[in-house]
Design a protein around this motif. Sequence first.
Motif, PDB file in Angstrom:
ATOM      1  N   LEU A   1       0.887  -1.101  -0.090  1.00 14.94           N
ATOM      2  CA  LEU A   1      -0.226  -0.207  -0.187  1.00 14.94           C
ATOM      3  C   LEU A   1       0.843   1.369  -0.051  1.00 14.94           C
ATOM      4  O   LEU A   1       0.576   2.223  -0.768  1.00 14.94           O
ATOM      5  CB  LEU A   1      -1.011  -0.014   1.163  1.00 14.94           C
TER       6      LEU A   1
ATOM      7  N   ILE B   1      -1.018   0.551  -9.187  1.00 13.37           N
ATOM      8  CA  ILE B   1      -2.267   0.079  -8.757  1.00 13.37           C
ATOM      9  C   ILE B   1      -2.629  -1.308  -8.535  1.00 13.37           C
ATOM     10  O   ILE B   1      -3.022  -1.830  -7.497  1.00 13.37           O
ATOM     11  CB  ILE B   1      -3.465   0.534  -9.703  1.00 13.37           C
TER      12      ILE B   1
ATOM     13  N   LEU C   1      -3.462  -3.454  -4.877  1.00 12.51           N
ATOM     14  CA  LEU C   1      -4.526  -4.279  -4.894  1.00 12.51           C
ATOM     15  C   LEU C   1      -4.040  -5.672  -4.575  1.00 12.51           C
ATOM     16  O   LEU C   1      -4.852  -6.679  -4.314  1.00 12.51           O
ATOM     17  CB  LEU C   1      -5.454  -4.405  -5.871  1.00 12.51           C
TER      18      LEU C   1
ATOM     19  N   ILE D   1      -2.628  -7.523  -7.005  1.00 14.39           N
ATOM     20  CA  ILE D   1      -3.144  -8.356  -8.105  1.00 14.39           C
ATOM     21  C   ILE D   1      -1.487  -8.645  -8.944  1.00 14.39           C
ATOM     22  O   ILE D   1      -1.113  -7.870  -9.794  1.00 14.39           O
ATOM     23  CB  ILE D   1      -4.359  -7.670  -9.272  1.00 14.39           C
TER      24      ILE D   1
ATOM     25  N   THR E   1       1.195  -9.353  -8.397  1.00 14.71           N
ATOM     26  CA  THR E   1       2.176  -8.618  -7.580  1.00 14.71           C
ATOM     27  C   THR E   1       3.640  -9.021  -8.129  1.00 14.71           C
ATOM     28  O   THR E   1       4.264  -7.773  -8.403  1.00 14.71           O
ATOM     29  CB  THR E   1       2.144  -8.456  -6.209  1.00 14.71           C
TER      30      THR E   1
ATOM     31  N   SER F   1       2.386 -11.170  -2.439  1.00 17.31           N
ATOM     32  CA  SER F   1       1.484 -10.068  -2.181  1.00 17.31           C
ATOM     33  C   SER F   1       1.326 -10.389  -0.818  1.00 17.31           C
ATOM     34  O   SER F   1       0.565  -9.318  -0.150  1.00 17.31           O
ATOM     35  CB  SER F   1       0.574 -10.160  -3.207  1.00 17.31           C
TER      36      SER F   1
ATOM     37  N   SER G   1      -4.567  -9.873  -0.018  1.00 19.04           N
ATOM     38  CA  SER G   1      -4.434  -9.670  -1.446  1.00 19.04           C
ATOM     39  C   SER G   1      -5.405 -10.089  -2.373  1.00 19.04           C
ATOM     40  O   SER G   1      -6.113 -11.329  -1.916  1.00 19.04           O
ATOM     41  CB  SER G   1      -3.044  -9.752  -2.032  1.00 19.04           C
ATOM     42  N   VAL G   2      -5.381  -9.524  -3.588  1.00 14.13           N
ATOM     43  CA  VAL G   2      -6.610 -10.237  -4.545  1.00 14.13           C
ATOM     44  C   VAL G   2      -6.031 -11.200  -5.010  1.00 14.13           C
ATOM     45  O   VAL G   2      -6.766 -12.564  -5.122  1.00 14.13           O
ATOM     46  CB  VAL G   2      -6.828  -9.269  -5.502  1.00 14.13           C
TER      47      VAL G   2
END
Length: 137
Positions: A23, A71, A75, A77, A79, A124, A128-129
Amino acid sequence: MRKVFQTRLSPLATNVGLLLLRLSAGGFMLTHGYPKLQRLLSGEMRFGDPLGLGPEVSLVLAVFAEFFCSILVMLGIGTRLAVIPLIVTMSVAAFIAHGDDPFGRKELALMYLVSYVVLLLNGSGKFSVDQLLGRRK
């Protein structure tokens, strides 16, 4: 006092640490990528060309990494894949664009670079997503 010097890793602390790193590194990088995106969208193509690709291509690549990949990192995604353009961009910034500058001028790029390498190595994390999708990256 014993916990202060403990070397065992807590899975929760590790995952919260990865979330915080994602983040902060991604969010802070957006403050560099968003103005470049605005410049690109306005058609103002003045930009450095440290690799000899042309200022337009260099700007597009910087926007892709600093805005869009940031971004994805925030998120969680893809990573590990998303940090690769960021690692390249920060390496170029630190070692080419600011290569002859004193350490203080390249320090920020190096801090980002280290953050992205840590994310490349560790992924990630749980929050995380990627984790939600079952990819565990």
